[in-house]
Write a protein that holds these residues in place. Structure first.
Motif, PDB file in Angstrom:
ATOM      1  N   LEU A   1       1.083  -5.870 -10.827  1.00  0.00           N
ATOM      2  CA  LEU A   1       1.432  -5.266  -9.544  1.00  0.00           C
ATOM      3  C   LEU A   1       0.416  -5.644  -8.467  1.00  0.00           C
TER       4      LEU A   1
ATOM      5  N   ALA B   1       3.079   1.407   3.166  1.00  0.00           N
ATOM      6  CA  ALA B   1       3.775   1.019   1.935  1.00  0.00           C
ATOM      7  C   ALA B   1       2.939   0.029   1.131  1.00  0.00           C
ATOM      8  N   ASP B   2       2.314  -0.944   1.803  1.00  0.00           N
ATOM      9  CA  ASP B   2       1.445  -1.895   1.096  1.00  0.00           C
ATOM     10  C   ASP B   2       0.278  -1.178   0.425  1.00  0.00           C
TER      11      ASP B   2
ATOM     12  N   LEU C   1      -0.994   2.288  -6.429  1.00  0.00           N
ATOM     13  CA  LEU C   1      -0.295   2.428  -7.710  1.00  0.00           C
ATOM     14  C   LEU C   1      -0.810   1.401  -8.717  1.00  0.00           C
TER      15      LEU C   1
ATOM     16  N   THR D   1      10.178  -3.289   2.414  1.00  0.00           N
ATOM     17  CA  THR D   1      10.487  -2.522   1.213  1.00  0.00           C
ATOM     18  C   THR D   1      10.718  -1.024   1.401  1.00  0.00           C
TER      19      THR D   1
ATOM     20  N   TRP E   1       1.556   0.739  -2.728  1.00  0.00           N
ATOM     21  CA  TRP E   1       1.781  -0.154  -3.872  1.00  0.00           C
ATOM     22  C   TRP E   1       0.456  -0.599  -4.481  1.00  0.00           C
ATOM     23  N   THR E   2      -0.532  -0.876  -3.625  1.00  0.00           N
ATOM     24  CA  THR E   2      -1.852  -1.271  -4.115  1.00  0.00           C
ATOM     25  C   THR E   2      -2.517  -0.119  -4.859  1.00  0.00           C
TER      26      THR E   2
ATOM     27  N   CYS F   1       1.237  -7.752  -5.111  1.00  0.00           N
ATOM     28  CA  CYS F   1       0.895  -7.235  -3.772  1.00  0.00           C
ATOM     29  C   CYS F   1       0.051  -8.244  -3.008  1.00  0.00           C
TER      30      CYS F   1
END
Length: 163
Positions: free
Chosen positions: A20, A140-141, A147, A100, A144-145, A24
């Motif tokens: 992930l 959002a970026d 996570l 996204t 995700w990072t 990213c």
């Protein structure tokens, strides 16, 4: 927790978190490269031709590029990535990278003009201009990072405690 289960779970979390984070980083790099080195353009949001396309959160965009490569001017017919060469420019039909949200924002209705940047060597690779994405794309970026980092950390803790 059993040592074998902790080891397997830790390995899966480390692999998922690492993959992930790599994804990213690669997406952020592609978007930054296209925004810096790509050509700016104005694209039009196109109506979806099928019901499945309407479920995609990224809008379908149509835009014309600059003069086409030598030898492709004046040819007709769709090429790779939905590129149609017509009289020294190409009409491109694509979806932007890096968009996204869970649902398509209401401002991307068919017929709306949006600013983009595209890679002149691969016109199908387009990204929305930073003004079009707003601060939510950065959030959002970062999520995700976070996570990816969380999965990587949890997997590492499981592997250390199991070993």
């Amino acid at each position: 927790m059993d040592t074998t289960t902790a080891t397997a779970g830790g390995a899966v979390l480390v692999l998922f978190g690492g993959a992930l984070l790599l994804w990213c980083a690669a997406e952020a790099r592609v978007r930054r490269r296209v925004r810096r080195r790509g050509r700016p353009a104005v694209a039009t949001v196109v109506a979806e031709s099928d019901a499945h396309g309407e479920l995609d959160s990224a809008p379908l965009l149509s835009f014309a590029t600059g003069p086409a490569a030598v030898g492709s001017a004046g040819t007709y017919g769709a090429g790779a990535h939905g590129v149609l060469a017509v009289d020294a420019c190409e009409l491109v039909l694509t979806r932007p990278r890096g968009h996204t949200p869970l649902r398509r924002p209401p401002r991307f209705v068919p017929g709306t003009s949006v600013r983009i940047a595209y890679d002149p060597r691969r016109p199908g690779l387009a990204v929305l201009a930073p003004e079009e994405t707003g601060p939510r794309a950065l959030v959002a970026d970062l999520l995700w990072t976070a996570l990816g980092l969380g999965c990587l950390a949890a997997g590492a803790i499981l592997l250390v405690t199991a070993g």
